[in-house]
Design an enzyme around this catalytic site. Structure first.
Site, short mmCIF file in Angstrom:
data_model
loop_
_atom_site.label_atom_id
_atom_site.label_comp_id
_atom_site.label_asym_id
_atom_site.label_seq_id
_atom_site.Cartn_x
_atom_site.Cartn_y
_atom_site.Cartn_z
CB CYS A 170 49.23 -42.81 53.99
SG CYS A 170 48.89 -43.88 55.40
CG HIS A 310 55.31 -42.51 52.01
ND1 HIS A 310 54.23 -41.76 52.43
CD2 HIS A 310 55.12 -43.76 52.50
CE1 HIS A 310 53.42 -42.53 53.15
NE2 HIS A 310 53.94 -43.75 53.21
CD GLU A 321 59.60 -43.22 49.44
OE1 GLU A 321 59.24 -42.17 48.88
OE2 GLU A 321 59.53 -43.39 50.67
CE LYS A 342 55.22 -40.93 56.28
NZ LYS A 342 55.62 -40.18 55.08
CG HIS A 347 52.99 -42.79 58.54
ND1 HIS A 347 52.18 -41.80 58.01
CD2 HIS A 347 52.94 -43.83 57.66
CE1 HIS A 347 51.66 -42.24 56.87
NE2 HIS A 347 52.10 -43.46 56.64
CG PHE A 406 47.50 -49.22 53.96
CD1 PHE A 406 48.82 -49.41 53.60
CD2 PHE A 406 47.12 -49.56 55.25
CE1 PHE A 406 49.75 -49.92 54.49
CE2 PHE A 406 48.03 -50.07 56.15
CZ PHE A 406 49.36 -50.26 55.78
#
Length: 423
Positions: A170, A310, A321, A342, A347, A406
Site C-alpha cells: 500500500c 494514510h 499514525e 480514503k 483504499h 502490509f
C-alpha cells in the site's frame, strides 16, 4: 553542492466518483463519498460487500478495442492517466531524447481482475482440479507479470529511458513517485512519467481481506462505511483507481513556462521488520520516515500546513499514525489539519499513495484542505485536528503525505511550494 529540484507539472487522476483531476477534486472539496455496494460481481457470499468503484469506459477515453482486449483494467487506467498527465503538463515529449524519458509505475496487486476472471474460465468456475489452459486469453502472461504495466505506459508516452514497476504493497504509490524523483535528481532522466494503478475489486481480493477482517462489514450504509479516525470505524473500504504525474527538473520546467503544481521536496521510506499486518502503537518507523523526508526537504516540522494521512479506517492504523505525527512533529501536530481522503474514495491499495499525492498537490493549488468524511464521533485516542466532514479554506504551502503498507512499509513525502524559503 546544489541538487536538481523536481517538480510536478502534469496530473491526471482516475478515481471513484469521476474520471479526471477536476472531477476528483470536486468530490474531495465537497466532501462527497463514492463508496457503494459492489456491482462488479455478486457480493452476497462475502463479509464486506461495499467498495469504491470507478465508472470507467475505456473506449470513451481513447483506448482501441485491441487495447481493451489486451489490457487488465488497472493497466487501462494507467495508460489513460499517463496520457492525461502528459496532456495536462503541456510538455512536448517529441522534443526530448526518448532515452531521457523514464517511467515508474506502482502497483500492489497487478492484474488481479484479469487473473481472477481467467482462473474462473480455465477451471470451469472452479470445478476442474486440473485447469485447461487452452481456454485462457493469449495475453495471460502479461497479466501474470506487473512489469507489463510499465511497458504499456512507456509505449503510450514514447519513453525509452528507465522503466520500472515498484510493488511495496500500500505504499507503492508513494514509493514509485519517490523513485522517479531520484531518477531526475541523479540525472538518469530529464522527465519521468510516474504514478500507480490498481483495480483489485474482485472476489479473490474480497475473500483475502474478509479472512483477516480488514475491510468493513458495514454494508447496510455504503456511503458512510469508510470512517477513518472515527470511534465507530471497523475497517477500510476497498477501492480502485490511478494517478499519474509528469515530473521534471525545476529550472527546465520554468524555462518552458510550465505550470508547476508543487515541488517534491522530500521522500523517505522505512520498514518496521515487525509483522506482516501488525503495527507497533508508537509509530516509530513512520515517524522516522517523516523525519528523514523533512530533513531532505530542508524544512522544519512546523512548516507543514497539512497532513494527508494514510487514514485507512482500521483501529490500529489510525492510532499508529496519530502517534507517528505526534512523535515527528511534536506540538505542531496538534495545530496541523490532518485528513484522510480514503473516507471518500476508499483504499485502492498500491494506487492510493499516488492518488493522495494528487490530492496533496491540488490542496496546494486551491488552498483548500479536503475533509475526513463520516467523522462524527472522534476516537479519544485520535486527538488531532482531522478536519471532519467539511473542507477548510487555508493557505497550503507544504504538505506531508504518508503511507503504511502490509509487510511493515512506512513511507513519507513532502510536497512544497517551490518558491518557499529553505530553512
Amino acid at each position: 553542492m546544489s541538487r536538481r529540484r523536481v517538480v510536478i507539472t502534469g496530473i491526471e487522476v482516475i478515481a471513484p466518483g469521476g474520471v479526471g483531476k477536476e472531477n476528483f477534486w470536486n468530490l474531495l472539496s465537497e466532501g462527497r463519498t463514492a463508496t457503494r455496494g459492489i456491482t462488479f460481481f455478486d457480493p452476497a457470499p462475502f463479509r464486506s460487500r461495499v467498495a469504491a468503484e470507478v465508472d470507467f469506459d475505456p473506449y470513451a477515453h481513447g483506448l482501441a478495442p485491441q487495447q481493451v482486449r489486451r489490457l487488465d483494467r488497472a493497466a487501462q487506467f494507467a495508460v489513460v492517466a499517463s496520457r492525461g498527465a502528459v496532456a495536462d503538463s503541456g510538455i512536448d515529449l517529441a522534443g526530448y531524447d526518448p532515452h531521457r524519458i523514464g517511467v515508474t509505475v506502482g502497483s500492489a496487486v497487478g492484474a488481479t481482475m484479469s487473473l481472477d476472471e481467467e482462473y474462473r474460465v480455465v477451471s470451469d468456475g472452479g470445478r476442474l482440479d486440473t485447469v485447461d489452459h487452452t481456454y485462457a486469453v493469449p495475453h495471460l502472461y502479461n497479466h501474470m507479470v506487473p512489469s507489463s504495466f510499465a511497458t504499456e505506459v512507456a509505449w503510450a508516452v514514447g519513453a525509452e529511458g528507465p522503466s520500472t514497476v515498484v510493488s511495496t504493497g500500500c505504499t507503492s504509490g508513494i514509493d514509485s513517485v519517490g523513485y522517479a524523483v531520484e531518477l531526475v535528481r541523479e540525472g538518469s532522466a530529464d522527465v519521468v512519467i510516474a504514478g500507480s494503478s490498481d483495480a483489485p475489486i474482485s472476489p479473490i481480493t474480497m475473500a483475502c481481506f474478509d479472512a483477516i477482517k480488514a475491510t468493513t462489514p458495514r454494508f447496510d450504509d455504503p456511503e458512510h462505511a469508510s470512517r477513518p479516525f472515527d470511534a465507530t470505524r471497523n475497517g477500510f473500504v476497498l477501492g480502485e483507481g490511478t494517478a499519474f504525474f509528469v515530473l521534471e527538473e525545476l529550472e527546465s520546467a520554468k524555462k518552458r513556462g510550465a505550470h508547476i503544481y508543487a515541488e517534491i521536496a522530500g521522500y523517505a521510506t522505512r520498514s518496521n521488520a515487525y509483522h506482516m499486518t501488525g503495527l507497533r502503537p508508537d509509530g516509530l518507523e513512520m515517524s522516522e520516515a517523516i523525519r528523514l523526508a523533512l530533513e531532505e526537504a530542508r524544512l522544519n516540522g512546523d512548516a507543514i500546513d497539512y497532513i494527508n494521512a494514510h487514514g485507512s479506517g482500521t483501529k490500529q492504523n489510525d492510532r499508529h499514525e496519530t502517534a507517528a505525527f505526534k512523535r515527528s512533529l511534536g506540538d505542531h501536530a496538534y495545530r496541523t489539519p490532518v485528513s484522510s481522503i480514503k473516507s471518500m474514495v476508499g483504499h485502492s491499495l498500491g494506487a492510493i499513495g499516488s492518488i493522495e499525492i494528487a490530492a496533496s498537490a491540488l490542496a496546494m493549488e486551491y488552498d483548500v484542505v479536503p475533509p475526513t468524511a463520516n467523522l462524527h464521533t472522534p476516537d479519544p485516542e485520535c486527538d488531532l485536528d482531522y478536519v471532519p466532514v467539511t473542507a477548510r479554506d487555508q493557505v497550503v504551502d507544504a504538505v506531508l503525505t504518508v503511507g503504511s503498507g502490509f509487510g511493515g512499509f512506512q513511507s513519507a513525502m513532502v510536497l512544497a511550494n517551490p518558491e518557499r524559503s529553505l530553512v
